[in-house]
Design a protein around this motif. Structure first.
Motif, PDB file in Angstrom:
ATOM      1  N   PHE A 164      12.004   1.496  -6.019  1.00 12.45           N
ATOM      2  CA  PHE A 164      12.336   1.458  -7.439  1.00 12.45           C
ATOM      3  C   PHE A 164      11.055   1.319  -8.262  1.00 12.45           C
ATOM      4  CE2 PHE A 164      16.350  -0.572  -5.709  1.00 12.45           C
ATOM      5  CZ  PHE A 164      17.139   0.556  -5.905  1.00 12.45           C
ATOM      6  N   LEU A 165      11.066   1.855  -9.470  1.00 14.51           N
ATOM      7  CA  LEU A 165       9.900   1.735 -10.344  1.00 14.51           C
ATOM      8  C   LEU A 165       9.591   0.275 -10.664  1.00 14.51           C
ATOM      9  CD1 LEU A 165      10.463   4.699 -12.814  1.00 14.51           C
ATOM     10  CD2 LEU A 165       8.672   4.490 -11.087  1.00 14.51           C
ATOM     11  N   SER A 166      10.625  -0.538 -10.747  1.00 11.46           N
ATOM     12  CA  SER A 166      10.413  -1.955 -11.019  1.00 11.46           C
ATOM     13  C   SER A 166       9.703  -2.652  -9.860  1.00 11.46           C
ATOM     14  CB  SER A 166      11.750  -2.649 -11.289  1.00 11.46           C
ATOM     15  OG  SER A 166      12.646  -2.466 -10.200  1.00 11.46           O
ATOM     16  N   ILE A 167       9.718  -2.031  -8.682  1.00 14.29           N
ATOM     17  CA  ILE A 167       9.044  -2.597  -7.514  1.00 14.29           C
ATOM     18  C   ILE A 167       7.626  -2.056  -7.392  1.00 14.29           C
ATOM     19  CG2 ILE A 167       9.036  -2.721  -4.994  1.00 14.29           C
ATOM     20  CD1 ILE A 167      12.047  -2.811  -5.041  1.00 14.29           C
ATOM     21  N   VAL A 168       7.495  -0.722  -7.346  1.00 12.53           N
ATOM     22  CA  VAL A 168       6.172  -0.136  -7.107  1.00 12.53           C
ATOM     23  C   VAL A 168       5.221  -0.382  -8.277  1.00 12.53           C
ATOM     24  CG1 VAL A 168       7.080   1.613  -5.540  1.00 12.53           C
ATOM     25  CG2 VAL A 168       6.927   2.111  -7.990  1.00 12.53           C
ATOM     26  N   SER A 169       5.761  -0.566  -9.486  1.00 16.61           N
ATOM     27  CA  SER A 169       4.899  -0.825 -10.643  1.00 16.61           C
ATOM     28  C   SER A 169       4.246  -2.197 -10.572  1.00 16.61           C
ATOM     29  CB  SER A 169       5.693  -0.699 -11.945  1.00 16.61           C
ATOM     30  OG  SER A 169       6.143   0.618 -12.138  1.00 16.61           O
ATOM     31  N   ARG A 170       4.763  -3.067  -9.720  1.00 19.10           N
ATOM     32  CA  ARG A 170       4.188  -4.402  -9.545  1.00 19.10           C
ATOM     33  C   ARG A 170       3.032  -4.408  -8.550  1.00 19.10           C
ATOM     34  NH1 ARG A 170       9.241  -5.844 -11.412  1.00 19.10           N
ATOM     35  NH2 ARG A 170       9.400  -7.923 -12.341  1.00 19.10           N
ATOM     36  N   LEU A 171       2.827  -3.314  -7.842  1.00 19.59           N
ATOM     37  CA  LEU A 171       1.808  -3.271  -6.808  1.00 19.59           C
ATOM     38  C   LEU A 171       0.486  -2.803  -7.397  1.00 19.59           C
ATOM     39  CD1 LEU A 171       3.895  -1.500  -3.990  1.00 19.59           C
ATOM     40  CD2 LEU A 171       3.777  -3.939  -4.538  1.00 19.59           C
ATOM     41  N   ASN A 172      -0.580  -3.600  -7.199  1.00 20.48           N
ATOM     42  CA  ASN A 172      -1.896  -3.135  -7.612  1.00 20.48           C
ATOM     43  C   ASN A 172      -2.430  -2.138  -6.584  1.00 20.48           C
ATOM     44  OD1 ASN A 172      -2.914  -4.654  -5.414  1.00 20.48           O
ATOM     45  ND2 ASN A 172      -3.180  -6.456  -6.704  1.00 20.48           N
ATOM     46  N   GLN A 173      -3.600  -1.568  -6.870  1.00 17.57           N
ATOM     47  CA  GLN A 173      -4.111  -0.498  -6.019  1.00 17.57           C
ATOM     48  C   GLN A 173      -4.388  -0.947  -4.590  1.00 17.57           C
ATOM     49  OE1 GLN A 173      -4.696   3.108  -6.738  1.00 17.57           O
ATOM     50  NE2 GLN A 173      -2.999   2.201  -7.877  1.00 17.57           N
ATOM     51  N   SER A 174      -4.893  -2.139  -4.405  1.00 15.23           N
ATOM     52  CA  SER A 174      -5.165  -2.616  -3.047  1.00 15.23           C
ATOM     53  C   SER A 174      -3.873  -2.791  -2.262  1.00 15.23           C
ATOM     54  CB  SER A 174      -5.937  -3.939  -3.104  1.00 15.23           C
ATOM     55  OG  SER A 174      -5.192  -4.936  -3.796  1.00 15.23           O
ATOM     56  N   THR A 175      -2.806  -3.249  -2.934  1.00 15.19           N
ATOM     57  CA  THR A 175      -1.523  -3.411  -2.257  1.00 15.19           C
ATOM     58  C   THR A 175      -0.893  -2.063  -1.955  1.00 15.19           C
ATOM     59  OG1 THR A 175      -1.189  -5.492  -3.451  1.00 15.19           O
ATOM     60  CG2 THR A 175       0.731  -4.528  -2.368  1.00 15.19           C
ATOM     61  N   VAL A 176      -1.005  -1.126  -2.893  1.00  6.88           N
ATOM     62  CA  VAL A 176      -0.472   0.223  -2.658  1.00  6.88           C
ATOM     63  C   VAL A 176      -1.113   0.828  -1.416  1.00  6.88           C
ATOM     64  CG1 VAL A 176      -0.444   2.586  -3.545  1.00  6.88           C
ATOM     65  CG2 VAL A 176       0.153   0.692  -5.054  1.00  6.88           C
ATOM     66  N   LEU A 177      -2.423   0.736  -1.327  1.00 10.30           N
ATOM     67  CA  LEU A 177      -3.133   1.308  -0.182  1.00 10.30           C
ATOM     68  C   LEU A 177      -2.800   0.563   1.101  1.00 10.30           C
ATOM     69  CD1 LEU A 177      -5.110   3.401   0.801  1.00 10.30           C
ATOM     70  CD2 LEU A 177      -6.981   1.864   0.203  1.00 10.30           C
TER      71      LEU A 177
END
Length: 254
Positions: A164-177
């Motif tokens: 969900f956008l409400s989930i992935v929008s909370r992730l900073n770049q280091s967490t995304v990677l």
């Protein structure tokens, strides 16, 4: 009278002008701090005030893009390689998704999560696998698909939380990677699943440019794995995994 250069860059170390510039030899090592500073001044005075770079105009006409070339990928089985128009359409859609996420990240990250959404801790690799893939896929259950008749109440712990956008929008770049690397590593040893595809697409859309070197390495690894799985499909032209695999390969390559 001060020069224009001194007006913009005033002297921090006052230096008495003893002797002329002709007495200085730039090839000789200065014998004291005074000589060193005088040599620095002389070298600066010999530099032109304006420098013009020689640029080939033809090179400016080329469009600059971020290209993550994918080497050593198995060739697609006959009839399974997507058309150029299909690839261009997917890349265009993906670009719009990326722009939308970037534009609305602050809005979506401020939305409240449902009570049943318990995001794993940053370093909890097993927790992220369970969260994204669900227990059925992560634990290797024989049935990865949810039967709505058998399970009328959707249990995200079993089927995985969608990105969900409400989930992935909370992730900073280091967490995304980090989450991307976790899922790619899991995919190296396991079969492709719809839950995995959704999260990989979402995480790729959340990566910001310019990509970090480790991000380049991760997405190339993902493309190679997708190409390998695609090459092993028995009835590849009818396999439901083919469009998703082609999509991920296309996005990385383009």
């Amino acid at each position: 009278m001060k020069s224009d250069t001194e007006d913009l860059m005033p002297r921090l170390l006052p230096l008495e002008c003893v002797g002329g510039a002709a007495e200085l030899d730039l090839s000789v090592t200065p014998r004291n701090p005074q000589e060193y500073l005088r040599q620095v001044q002389l070298e600066a005075s010999l530099c032109p005030e304006v420098v013009v770079a020689q640029i080939d105009p033809k090179k400016l006409k080329k469009k600059q893009t971020v290209n993550a070339s994918v080497a050593e990928c198995p060739v697609a089985p006959l009839g399974c390689s997507p058309s150029l128009s299909w690839q261009q359409h997917q890349v265009s859609n993906f670009s719009e998704v990326r722009q939308s996420i970037t534009k609305n990240r602050k809005h979506w990250s401020s939305q409240n999560l449902d009570d049943n959404v318990q995001m794993p801790k940053l370093t909890d690799e097993e927790g992220w696998k369970r969260f994204c893939l669900g227990e059925k896929v992560y634990l290797g259950s024989s049935s990865c698909q949810t039967d709505p008749d058998a399970e009328p109440a959707l249990d995200y712990n079993k089927v995985g939380f969608p990105p969900f956008l409400s989930i992935v929008s909370r992730l900073n770049q280091s967490t995304v990677l980090m989450v991307l690397d976790i899922l790619i590593s899991w995919f190296e040893e396991q079969e492709f699943a719809p839950q995995l595809g959704r999260w990989l697409y979402a995480l790729l859309a959340c990566l910001e440019k310019p990509l970090l070197p480790e991000a380049h390495s991760s997405i190339r690894q993902l493309a190679r794995r997708c190409a390998h799985v695609r090459s092993t499909l028995v009835e590849s032209d009818e396999d439901e995994r083919l469009p998703a695999l082609n999509l991920l390969i296309c996005l990385v390559a383009r």
